[in-house]
Every structure is written in C-alpha cells, then in structure tokens.
Design an enzyme around this catalytic site. Sequence first.
Site, mmCIF file in Angstrom:
data_model
loop_
_atom_site.group_PDB
_atom_site.id
_atom_site.type_symbol
_atom_site.label_atom_id
_atom_site.label_comp_id
_atom_site.label_asym_id
_atom_site.label_seq_id
_atom_site.Cartn_x
_atom_site.Cartn_y
_atom_site.Cartn_z
ATOM 1 N N LYS A 239 0.837 -1.203 0.000
ATOM 2 C CA LYS A 239 0.000 0.000 0.000
ATOM 3 C C LYS A 239 0.872 1.252 0.000
ATOM 4 C CE LYS A 239 -3.571 -2.603 2.393
ATOM 5 N NZ LYS A 239 -4.162 -2.950 3.688
ATOM 6 N N ASP B 292 -10.658 2.840 4.715
ATOM 7 C CA ASP B 292 -10.987 1.411 4.581
ATOM 8 C C ASP B 292 -12.495 1.191 4.715
ATOM 9 O OD1 ASP B 292 -8.845 -0.219 3.934
ATOM 10 O OD2 ASP B 292 -8.186 -0.498 6.019
ATOM 11 N N GLN C 76 -3.923 -1.981 9.876
ATOM 12 C CA GLN C 76 -3.804 -3.291 9.233
ATOM 13 C C GLN C 76 -4.335 -4.380 10.173
ATOM 14 O OE1 GLN C 76 -2.768 -3.798 5.997
ATOM 15 N NE2 GLN C 76 -3.448 -5.906 6.334
#
Length: 283
Positions: free
Chosen positions: A53, A120, A97
């Site tokens: 990412k 997200d 994460q």
Amino acid sequence: MTARILDGAAIARGVYARLGARVAELQDAGVRPGLAAVLVGNDPASKVYVRRKARACGEAGLHSEVHLLDAGCTQEALADRIAALNNNPRVHGIIVQLPLPRHLDAVSILQSIAPEKDVDGFGWRNLGALVDNHPLFVPGTPLGIMALLDHAGVAVEGATAVVVGRSTIVGKPTALLLIARGATVTVCHSRTRDLGQVTAQADILVVAAGKPGLIRDGMVRPGATVIDVGINRLADGKLAGDVDFARVKENAGWITPVPGGVGPMTVAMLIANTVTAAERSRR
Ligand code: NAD
C-alpha cells in the site's frame, strides 16, 4: 468455452492513470493526499500488505506514513496514535492493518478513526451509510470487485449473484453493493448446506472464504463471472484463491486469477478513497 481473464493488475493501472489528474489538481492547490497505515506487531503477511500500500501511494504521488507499533503495545497507546493521526492535516486517510494482536480490541480501535479519514470504510459510520445507500467510504475489496465487473461489462442489474463469505470487510459489503445495483443476491457461509447447489445458480459468483479449492468445476454455471477474492498460501509456498482456477476457467465466462485479480484492485480503490478524502478536506 474458456473464460476470459479479468486481469486486475492491468485494470488497476488504468485506475491509477485516471487518478493522476485528480492528484495533480490537488497538488496545484497545495494539497498532497496522505495515507497513514498503522501496523501492530510482526505478522509477515501484514507487513507485505502494508508495504504494498505504501508503494502504491508513492507511485500515485501520495504522501504515505507507516506507523509501526510493537506487538505488545497497549490499547491506550494505539488509541493515542489514532487520535494524533485524526488531528494531523497531512493525513487524509488512516488504515489499521488487520488482524490486530488478540489483546487489542479491534472494534473500538476502528471506531476511533475519524469517519472522514476512514478510507478502509470499516467504521460503523461508514458501514451504516453503505447499508442506507449513502456510502461515504466503501471498503476497497468490494469496490474493486464492482470495478472488475464494470470493466468486463457484466450486467449486474437483474443478475443472480451469489457471495460466498459473510465477513464485514468483504462478503457483507459486496452483497450490499450488488443489491444496490439491482442484483438478486444470496450470501453463503460456513453453515450453508449444499454450497454447490447454490453457487451453480449464479450469473455472478464472488468467493471470499479463505479456503483453497472450495469452488470446483460443477459448482459454477457455464458462462458465469467468477470473482475469486481468496488468498491462500499453499504448502509449496504458492498463492492460490478459493476457486479451482484451472478447471473452473474451462466453463466460466470471466474469471479472476490469484494473484493478480482482486488484490491489485483492492489497493487501487484504497488509494482512490484517499484521494477522495483529500478532495473532501478542501470543501
Ligand atoms: P473471514 O475469515 O472473515 O470470512 C470468511 C467467510 O467465509 C466466513 O463468512 C465463513 O462463514 C465463510 N466460509 C468459510 N468456510 C466456508 C465454507 N466451507 N463454505 C462456505 N463459506 C465458508 O475472511 P475475509 O476477511 O472475508 O477474507 C476471505 C478471503 O479473502 C481470505 O482468503 C482473505 O485472505 C482474502 N482477502 C483478499 C483480499 C484481496 O484484496 N484480494 C482482501 C480481503 C480478504
């Protein structure tokens, strides 16, 4: 008929090319979109994902920060880090994460990300907005799946769609997006009785179970579009999806490979969400 391959890596390159103009416009206005990734602990797969990412940010002209916290970090220390990022004007998007170490409460951490920086889309504000058809940020994997379907020109409205997997980050939001676009959707999961009988009805089959070889030939309708979200590390070290690619591709209409299908699209959609967050921050 052999299926056509939905090449997620190539389609993602197109997404980045289109984002370039938006990033340039922001830069002309003195804004560089910024993404902060928070990684707790040393999980090797998580490290790979975060690195990927960060690299995508660099290639797309975004500012990127990776915040590494040690595996034993306290809930309070992690919450403090999120609070600091919520207040950092250089950061437009924040991701944590997953999975987090078990002693940490992931649900409350995800809720502490400011909704306008929750790129997200895992916070309840964003998930709720998606349920009510007014999405603010949609999780990257479901967005990437829809972009793949659109790229292939697959008709979603009126289609029979089956989603295997009911997770909050893939299965459920994918089902919601398909419903919003007019598909008739069935969601299967680990308690579904005759999985193959259900999947064989699908014009669009999305599989996100994390079980290699789960979907075999005979469970897929000829000509169906098969989106394989699964990422499984096999004993020989190779990556495989949830679908028996070699056999299923002989009868499907479209199919995504693993790797190189949904994965690159997930990252591209995260970058797109971050650019959107930066644009919204100017209003
Ligand atoms: P999860 O473990 O949270 O959910 C898995 C789901 O699959 C559950 O709802 C479970 O009920 C269902 N399931 C398990 N076994 C089943 C079976 N035998 N029959 C039917 N359903 C079954 O996983 P997740 O986070 O949704 O991820 C699913 C897979 O997708 C994993 O392999 C993960 O690595 C991968 N993934 C890929 C991307 C990407 O970008 N390509 C992104 C997220 C997740």
